[in-house]
Design a protein around this motif. Structure first.
Motif, PDB file in Angstrom:
ATOM      1  N   HIS A  81       0.831  -1.210   0.000  1.00 35.40           N
ATOM      2  CA  HIS A  81       0.000   0.000   0.000  1.00 35.40           C
ATOM      3  C   HIS A  81       0.867   1.263   0.000  1.00 35.40           C
ATOM      4  O   HIS A  81       0.505   2.260  -0.621  1.00 35.40           O
ATOM      5  CB  HIS A  81      -0.957  -0.011   1.184  1.00 35.40           C
ATOM      6  N   LEU A  82       2.012   1.234   0.664  1.00 34.53           N
ATOM      7  CA  LEU A  82       2.908   2.403   0.659  1.00 34.53           C
ATOM      8  C   LEU A  82       3.551   2.592  -0.716  1.00 34.53           C
ATOM      9  O   LEU A  82       3.734   3.729  -1.168  1.00 34.53           O
ATOM     10  CB  LEU A  82       3.977   2.251   1.735  1.00 34.53           C
TER      11      LEU A  82
ATOM     12  N   LEU B 136       3.651   5.740  -5.723  1.00 35.39           N
ATOM     13  CA  LEU B 136       3.468   5.853  -7.169  1.00 35.39           C
ATOM     14  C   LEU B 136       2.364   6.839  -7.521  1.00 35.39           C
ATOM     15  O   LEU B 136       2.458   7.567  -8.515  1.00 35.39           O
ATOM     16  CB  LEU B 136       3.167   4.480  -7.768  1.00 35.39           C
ATOM     17  N   THR B 137       1.319   6.890  -6.715  1.00 35.98           N
ATOM     18  CA  THR B 137       0.241   7.857  -6.926  1.00 35.98           C
ATOM     19  C   THR B 137       0.767   9.284  -6.824  1.00 35.98           C
ATOM     20  O   THR B 137       0.426  10.148  -7.654  1.00 35.98           O
ATOM     21  CB  THR B 137      -0.884   7.628  -5.900  1.00 35.98           C
TER      22      THR B 137
ATOM     23  N   PRO C 201       5.397  19.523  -9.227  1.00 37.61           N
ATOM     24  CA  PRO C 201       6.591  18.725  -8.909  1.00 37.61           C
ATOM     25  C   PRO C 201       6.844  18.593  -7.397  1.00 37.61           C
ATOM     26  O   PRO C 201       7.656  17.779  -6.979  1.00 37.61           O
ATOM     27  CB  PRO C 201       7.732  19.475  -9.586  1.00 37.61           C
ATOM     28  N   TYR C 202       6.133  19.349  -6.592  1.00 40.65           N
ATOM     29  CA  TYR C 202       6.323  19.246  -5.140  1.00 40.65           C
ATOM     30  C   TYR C 202       5.803  17.918  -4.579  1.00 40.65           C
ATOM     31  O   TYR C 202       6.168  17.522  -3.477  1.00 40.65           O
ATOM     32  CB  TYR C 202       5.642  20.418  -4.425  1.00 40.65           C
ATOM     33  N   PHE C 203       4.947  17.249  -5.333  1.00 42.31           N
ATOM     34  CA  PHE C 203       4.449  15.943  -4.884  1.00 42.31           C
ATOM     35  C   PHE C 203       5.557  14.890  -4.847  1.00 42.31           C
ATOM     36  O   PHE C 203       5.395  13.845  -4.235  1.00 42.31           O
ATOM     37  CB  PHE C 203       3.294  15.467  -5.778  1.00 42.31           C
TER      38      PHE C 203
ATOM     39  N   SER D  67       6.186  11.617  -2.335  1.00 43.93           N
ATOM     40  CA  SER D  67       6.472  10.283  -2.858  1.00 43.93           C
ATOM     41  C   SER D  67       7.747   9.707  -2.241  1.00 43.93           C
ATOM     42  O   SER D  67       7.770   8.550  -1.813  1.00 43.93           O
ATOM     43  CB  SER D  67       6.604  10.346  -4.381  1.00 43.93           C
ATOM     44  N   VAL D  68       8.789  10.518  -2.163  1.00 42.23           N
ATOM     45  CA  VAL D  68      10.059  10.064  -1.591  1.00 42.23           C
ATOM     46  C   VAL D  68       9.908   9.776  -0.093  1.00 42.23           C
ATOM     47  O   VAL D  68      10.445   8.775   0.408  1.00 42.23           O
ATOM     48  CB  VAL D  68      11.175  11.103  -1.853  1.00 42.23           C
TER      49      VAL D  68
END
Length: 152
Positions: free
Chosen positions: A22-23, A28-29, A39-41, A45-46
């Motif tokens: 799930h993580l 990936l989402t 691009p701040y997303f 993600s990281v």
């Protein structure tokens, strides 16, 4: 120190990946959102991927050493914890195999004991084997060796 009659088990890598799936999907989402929106997303993600990596290492750090007289469990990355359970204190054995674990050839083992500190011991994500028969034999031998008789 490992003797020949000791069994060392760890949760399987496939079990650990299943537990953090799930993580990975959430990470990936956020990558897709970073591609289409902002691009701040990527930072989210990281961060989520880092949390997933830590969780994977934490799951894989569990070690179960099954000896003739004791079961020793240890876990932890930065702070290690080791617990011991005497074989003669084990009262019941339960094997659970949900569908995904069946597909991966894994099982969860639950050991119920009379120990105050460890009334229930979970061995999660271990490879399917005849472990319960081995534990049952060792429990009976430990009870005979320590002259412990069960009265119902």
């Amino acid at each position: 120190m490992k003797t020949p009659d000791e069994i060392i088990l760890r949760p399987a890598v496939s079990f650990a990946i299943l537990k953090i799936a799930h993580l990975i999907l959430l990470s990936l989402t956020f990558l897709v959102l970073a591609w289409y929106s902002s691009p701040y997303f990527i930072f989210f993600s990281v961060a989520i991927l880092g949390a997933g990596w830590y969780r994977l290492l934490l799951i894989r750090s569990h070690r179960y050493l099954i000896g003739a007289e004791i079961i020793r469990t240890s876990h932890g990355i930065f702070f290690k914890r080791t617990d011991e359970l005497e074989m003669y204190q084990i009262k019941d054995y339960i094997i659970t195999r949900p569908l995904l674990l069946q597909l991966l050839g894994l099982m969860n083992v639950i050991l119920k004991s009379i120990d105050a500190e460890t009334p229930v011991l979970h061995l999660r994500g271990i490879p399917r084997s005849e472990l319960i028969e081995t534990i049952r034999t060792r429990v009976q031998e430990a009870r005979q060796h320590n002259k412990i008789f069960e009265i119902n």
